[in-house]
Design an enzyme around this catalytic site. Structure first.
Site, PDB file in Angstrom:
ATOM      1  CG  HIS A  34      -0.014  -0.306   2.953  1.00 12.23           C
ATOM      2  ND1 HIS A  34       0.283  -1.078   2.907  1.00 12.23           N
ATOM      3  CD2 HIS A  34      -0.142   1.287   3.136  1.00 12.23           C
ATOM      4  CE1 HIS A  34       0.911  -1.263   4.285  1.00 12.23           C
ATOM      5  NE2 HIS A  34       0.305  -0.199   4.749  1.00 12.23           N
ATOM      6  CB  CYS A  69       6.082   7.873   8.627  1.00 17.21           C
ATOM      7  SG  CYS A  69       5.616   6.910   9.525  1.00 17.21           S
ATOM      8  CD  GLU A 120       4.011   1.932   4.918  1.00 19.65           C
ATOM      9  OE1 GLU A 120       3.149   2.137   5.656  1.00 19.65           O
ATOM     10  OE2 GLU A 120       4.968   2.690   5.261  1.00 19.65           O
TER      11      GLU A 120
END
Length: 185
Positions: A34, A69, A120
């Site tokens: 993702h 983040c 990620e």
């Protein structure tokens, strides 16, 4: 009132968006790829902001990590997501014009001690700020402005005390900087 459901953008192996998933349930033992981002903040003296993740965080609680983040929402630009998360996590502002895309192709997969996977595609940004910080206790347990070289040495000596994404990003940022002695890596 129930808080709005936060979703992450799911990606194909080539980085193309293929859908969304609920953030609260997507991080598991089989987390799909993702979209995320990392941001490293610097002050006017060239120090880098490191934060220690709050103990209530689902993944890597209590470890030191990058400034902040997060995940962009569907249709939200990375720059908009960075501005949103800077406010939510650190209680500060990041000017989109001050952002620099440092590692556009950063990607990682890591498994925490409980078996939860982070997977990620995570472009890495840097910015210099002069604003006061008011971190959210739900996100940040501690924070410190550190000398970049001292932080790099600490990460190399004790990688277990830091998030896996920081241990990968920091040397790459340092290498991309041309080994600058101070300022933005």
């Amino acid at each position: 009132m129930t808080p709005p459901r936060e979703e992450v953008v799911l990606l194909a192996e080539d980085g193309a968006p293929i859908g969304t998933a609920d953030k609260a349930t997507v991080h598991s033992e089989s987390t799909p790829l993702h979209l995320a981002f990392s941001c490293h903040l610097f002050d006017g003296d060239g120090r880098i902001l490191v934060t220690r993740r709050a103990l209530g965080k689902a993944t890597w609680p209590g470890v030191w990590t990058n400034s902040f983040c997060g995940h962009p929402a569907l249709g939200e630009s990375l720059e908009e997501a960075i501005a949103r998360r800077a406010h939510e996590e650190l209680g500060t502002s990041v000017d989109a014009l001050a952002l620099a895309l440092a590692l556009p192709d950063f990607r990682y997969r890591a498994v925490d001690a409980t078996g939860v996977v982070e997977h990620e595609m995570c472009p890495v940004y840097t910015a210099t700020i002069a604003w006061e910080l008011r971190p959210s206790a739900d996100e940040v347990a501690e924070w410190e402005w550190a000398d970049p070289r001292a932080l790099l040495s600490s990460v190399a000596a004790t990688p277990w005390a830091f998030s896996p994404w920081l241990t990968l990003q920091l040397p790459a940022l340092y290498a991309a900087s041309g080994d600058q002695p101070s300022g933005q890596l």
